[in-house]
Design a protein around this motif. Structure first.
Motif, PDB file in Angstrom:
ATOM      1  N   GLU A 711       0.837  -1.199   0.000  1.00  0.00           N
ATOM      2  CA  GLU A 711       0.000   0.000   0.000  1.00  0.00           C
ATOM      3  C   GLU A 711       0.875   1.255   0.000  1.00  0.00           C
ATOM      4  O   GLU A 711       1.936   1.264   0.634  1.00  0.00           O
ATOM      5  CB  GLU A 711      -0.894   0.002   1.242  1.00  0.00           C
ATOM      6  CG  GLU A 711      -1.916   1.125   1.248  1.00  0.00           C
ATOM      7  CD  GLU A 711      -2.830   1.018   2.455  1.00  0.00           C
ATOM      8  OE1 GLU A 711      -3.883   0.413   2.340  1.00  0.00           O
ATOM      9  OE2 GLU A 711      -2.425   1.532   3.535  1.00  0.00           O
ATOM     10  N   ARG A 742      -2.418  -1.451  -3.208  1.00  0.00           N
ATOM     11  CA  ARG A 742      -3.486  -0.475  -2.932  1.00  0.00           C
ATOM     12  C   ARG A 742      -2.864   0.920  -2.952  1.00  0.00           C
ATOM     13  O   ARG A 742      -1.910   1.192  -2.231  1.00  0.00           O
ATOM     14  CB  ARG A 742      -4.094  -0.770  -1.563  1.00  0.00           C
ATOM     15  CG  ARG A 742      -5.270   0.124  -1.192  1.00  0.00           C
ATOM     16  CD  ARG A 742      -5.945  -0.500   0.038  1.00  0.00           C
ATOM     17  NE  ARG A 742      -7.050   0.323   0.511  1.00  0.00           N
ATOM     18  CZ  ARG A 742      -6.980   1.162   1.540  1.00  0.00           C
ATOM     19  NH1 ARG A 742      -5.856   1.260   2.219  1.00  0.00           N
ATOM     20  NH2 ARG A 742      -8.024   1.863   1.914  1.00  0.00           N
ATOM     21  N   GLU A 776     -13.076  -0.810   0.864  1.00  0.00           N
ATOM     22  CA  GLU A 776     -11.688  -0.665   0.385  1.00  0.00           C
ATOM     23  C   GLU A 776     -11.294   0.807   0.259  1.00  0.00           C
ATOM     24  O   GLU A 776     -10.133   1.121   0.072  1.00  0.00           O
ATOM     25  CB  GLU A 776     -11.515  -1.327  -0.987  1.00  0.00           C
ATOM     26  CG  GLU A 776     -11.635  -2.831  -0.956  1.00  0.00           C
ATOM     27  CD  GLU A 776     -11.495  -3.443  -2.346  1.00  0.00           C
ATOM     28  OE1 GLU A 776     -11.034  -4.578  -2.462  1.00  0.00           O
ATOM     29  OE2 GLU A 776     -11.854  -2.748  -3.334  1.00  0.00           O
ATOM     30  N   ILE A 783      -7.111  -0.076  -6.793  1.00  0.00           N
ATOM     31  CA  ILE A 783      -6.499  -1.400  -6.581  1.00  0.00           C
ATOM     32  C   ILE A 783      -5.866  -1.826  -7.911  1.00  0.00           C
ATOM     33  O   ILE A 783      -6.550  -1.871  -8.947  1.00  0.00           O
ATOM     34  CB  ILE A 783      -7.552  -2.443  -6.133  1.00  0.00           C
ATOM     35  CG1 ILE A 783      -8.299  -1.946  -4.901  1.00  0.00           C
ATOM     36  CG2 ILE A 783      -6.857  -3.768  -5.862  1.00  0.00           C
ATOM     37  CD1 ILE A 783      -7.410  -1.713  -3.700  1.00  0.00           C
TER      38      ILE A 783
END
Length: 787
Positions: A711, A742, A776, A783
């Motif tokens: 991420e 992410r 999310e 994503i």
């Protein structure tokens, strides 16, 4: 005159001394050189030779000292001491001696030599030298500065001369005297100024007549206007002469007061002049210092006669004394026998005169009380009774003076009479001289003397080589073997019919023929042995040179190995240090990231990942670069299939699949299959490609997994900053083998999201991407799926 002194002329010592005199500068030193006599005192001889050696060394360093202007001034100084007046010439000679003493005294580097005392004993007297040279400008002129009185007198003379010339100039310039003058000039007669007047006008110019021309047509008259001034000049000139005498007397007295010092300086300068002349002669003749001993014996190595050209003279080795006291030299005429005798005697005389001799190092001479020689013309056509009687007269004188420490030289001993009687007489003379303790060298053609030298202890044969093929002597002296006359060979070579030669050989008695045959066989064997010895010496020298080179090469290899080992150790230490520092930095960074991860600072964590990988890659590049530059040793054995090698050009490891007969290798490097020569790779013993690849892959995977995060938060960044950070984030995810990542960009205006989506579309490492769903982050998160 003793026969010993006569022998000095026979051996040509005066010619050598004349060469020595040529090297001297002053006449006194030249005279002493010509009068030099051999000494029989070993200490005096050693001192003289040491002086010559030291002077030669000084010349090599500082050049020759100047002995210019040295003249014997003892006579003038003695006369001055008695109150006499010296001439300007004699005083200038004294000044020249003082100047030479001063310049030679300043000659450097004499300290610590046998000449130090002589240089230090020079007194010099710069004050007296300069007083004389400042007072006397030449042999005919005393300087005005010699005294203030002399300067004053000469000023007055110049003024009176000017007045006279002025008065006479008016007369010759006056129109009233133009008819009376023969020429309008001023001249001198009897030291007085006059003008030339025509005889018929003598009463027109009143004055004193001093001269008349040869024709009587001209009278030389001193006009009355100039008489007074001329009288004054004469008076001043008388005062000048008196003042000059006073100056010369004063200078003479000053010189007489230093008579002993000046005479001492002169004697020392002459001595040094002679010593340095000996040194210069040594240079010119290429001489060396001999060893002088009290023991009876002479050894001369590569000796040359000093009167022969050093470029063409053939050096000889000659020894006398020790195991034998007599040397019998045989060989053909013009072969060099007489030159060998003269060389032996002359070099011994030169050494006893304190001279160096033309020999190689290792030569030695002993001190002889007398050296006597009976040397005649061995090539004389007439051999009469008178010649024989002359030789016998010389030999009688030699035998009277023969004894211990004497050297006797006989040329053609016993020649000039019946060969049988002459040979017997020669042997008896030699035995008589030997019994009295003399050393003897004799030349002969007699076979009886050859046999005598061969069979008698203490007597040695020697011979002068002769090349029968060229009919020329080699001038080499061979000790230990008697020589042949070579009469038959030379005669046949010159054109005597072979039949006559054979007839002559047949008339030789059997004993003589056998002896000559033995001599021929000995000579052949000697020459063969000499050739073998030369070849053996050459091979020995070559072997020694090869051994020396091998030892030097071994030392060089050992030094190079040690140097290479030091370099390798140093470079290995550097590589390990670099790797250690890189690892420490990576693990420190990992620790910090773990701490930050606990705080859920994901943006900083994900930004740090690519930086860590760059550090790892940079350290790895440095290590690989250093490894490429390191000198690689050759392979320890031939390379075989299955070995692991390093490709030298690129530093890549590969597995050997096969080796062709001509040593071409087929290699597997990753997915590539290539070929290479054996000298293009290096064998890696104890390591396989698979194990190496496995270790590298395992270590890199561990580091990448530790560094990569799934991420990244780019909120607050500009579009350009966000795109750059995302690209680096994707690279880190690829290296870490992540499947999904992410990206948090926020909802905002959508500008940041649009820029990131545009970048992801172009990125080949991204398989697909989408906005987040509920849970999310929805439209504030993207994503991405990694290929």
């Amino acid at each position: 005159m003793e026969f010993h002194e006569k022998s000095l002329n026979t051996l040509e010592l005066p010619a050598v001394l004349e060469m020595l005199a040529t090297e001297a500068v002053s006449e006194s030193a030249k005279e002493r050189a010509r009068a030099l006599n051999p000494s029989s005192n070993i200490y005096e001889i050693l001192d003289r030779i040491k002086e010559t050696t030291d002077a030669k060394a000084l010349i090599a360093v500082n050049g020759n000292p100047s002995f210019y202007g040295i003249k014997d001034v003892g006579g003038p100084l003695s006369r001055a001491e008695r109150g006499g007046m010296l001439t300007a010439h004699e005083l200038l000679d004294i000044a020249a001696v003082l100047r030479a003493a001063r310049t030679v005294k300043s000659y450097s580097a004499a300290e610590g030599t046998s000449l130090e005392g002589l240089f230090a004993s020079l007194r010099a007297n710069k004050y007296l030298e300069e007083t004389i040279t400042n007072s006397i400008t030449s042999e005919d002129e005393i300087a005005d500065s010699a005294s203030s009185e002399l300067a004053s007198i000469r000023r007055k003379i110049r003024a009176a001369n000017a007045r006279v010339r002025e008065a006479l100039q008016k007369i010759i310039s006056s129109p009233s005297y133009s008819k009376a003058l023969q020429d309008p000039i001023i001249t001198m007669r009897s030291g007085r100024h006059v003008v030339p007047v025509k005889a018929e006008y003598k009463n027109a110019v009143p004055g004193l007549v001093h001269d008349v021309s040869a024709s009587g047509a001209t009278l030389f008259i001193e006009p009355m206007q100039a008489v007074q001034a001329n009288n004054e000049i004469r008076e001043l000139q008388a005062k000048e002469e008196k003042e000059i005498e006073r100056i010369l007397l004063a200078l003479s007295a000053e010189a007489a007061a230093h008579k002993e010092d000046i005479n001492s300086d002169f004697a020392i300068l002459v001595e040094l002049d002679l010593i340095f002349a000996r040194a210069k002669l040594s240079y010119n003749l290429n001489c060396s210092e001999p060893e002088v001993t009290e023991k009876s014996g002479v050894v001369l190595r590569q000796a040359r006669h000093p009167l022969l050209s050093k470029e063409t003279a053939v050096p000889i080795d000659i020894a006398l004394g020790g195991s034998y006291d007599t040397l019998v030299i045989t060989g053909p005429n013009t072969g060099g026998k007489t030159v060998s005798l003269k060389t032996l005697g002359l070099l011994c005389l030169m050494a006893q005169c304190g001279l160096h001799i033309p020999v190689r190092d290792g030569s030695k001479v002993c001190v002889f009380k007398k050296i006597m020689a009976d040397i005649g013309d061995e090539q004389s056509i007439e051999q009469s009774l008178s010649t024989f009687s002359s030789h016998m007269t010389n030999i009688v004188q030699i035998l009277k003076e023969a004894g211990q420490d004497t050297l006797l030289l006989f040329d053609e001993l016993g020649a000039g009479t019946d060969p049988v009687e002459g040979a017997a007489l020669a042997i008896a003379i030699i035995e008589y001289a030997r019994a009295r303790g003399a050393l003897i060298a004799a030349t002969t053609h007699y076979a009886e003397l050859k046999i005598y030298a061969t069979s008698t202890p203490g007597v040695m044969n020697a011979s002068c080589e002769f090349d029968v093929e060229t009919l020329r002597p080699t001038y080499r002296l061979i000790t230990g073997i008697p020589g042949k006359s070579n009469a038959f060979a030379i005669s046949e070579r010159l054109g005597i019919p072979h039949a006559i030669i054979e007839d002559a050989r047949g008339r030789l008695d059997r004993g003589s023929a056998d002896f000559e045959k033995v001599l021929s066989q000995l000579e052949e064997r000697r020459q063969q042995m000499e050739k073998e010895q030369i070849e053996t010496s050459r091979l020995l020298l070559k072997a020694r040179e090869d051994e020396r080179k091998a030892v030097e090469y071994k030392k060089y290899i050992e030094r190079e190995k040690e140097r290479a080992a030091r370099i390798a150790r140093r470079e290995a230490d550097d590589i390990l240090e670099q790797a250690r520092r890189a690892a420490e930095e990576v693990f420190e960074e990992l620790k910090r990231i773990r701490k930050e991860s606990a705080k859920e600072n994901w943006q900083e964590i994900n930004s740090a990942g690519p930086g860590i990988m760059r550090k790892i890659n940079t350290a790895q590049d440095r290590i690989r670069q250093t490894a490429k530059e390191e000198a690689r040793p050759p392979s320890s054995r031939p390379i075989r299939a299955g070995d692991t090698v390093e490709i030298l050009g690129i530093g890549t490891k590969a597995e050997v699949l096969s080796v062709s007969p001509d040593r071409i290798l087929t290699l597997q490097a990753g997915i590539l299959k290539i070929t290479a020569r054996e000298d293009e790779v290096r064998l890696l013993e104890g390591e396989t490609t698979k194990s190496a690849r496995k270790i590298i892959a395992k270590s890199e995977a561990k580091l990448r997994t530790e560094a990569a995060r799934s991420e990244i938060d780019v909120r607050g960044m500009t579009s350009e900053e966000a795109v750059s950070a995302v690209e680096m984030f994707i690279d880190s995810a690829v290296l870490g083998r992540l499947e999904n990542v992410r990206i948090i960009h926020g909802k905002g205006t959508g500008v940041l999201r649009s820029a990131i989506h545009a970048s992801l579309k172009k990125n080949r490492q991204v398989k697909s991407f989408r906005l987040g769903v509920f849970g999310e982050g929805e439209s504030g998160v993207t994503i991405a799926e990694i290929k």
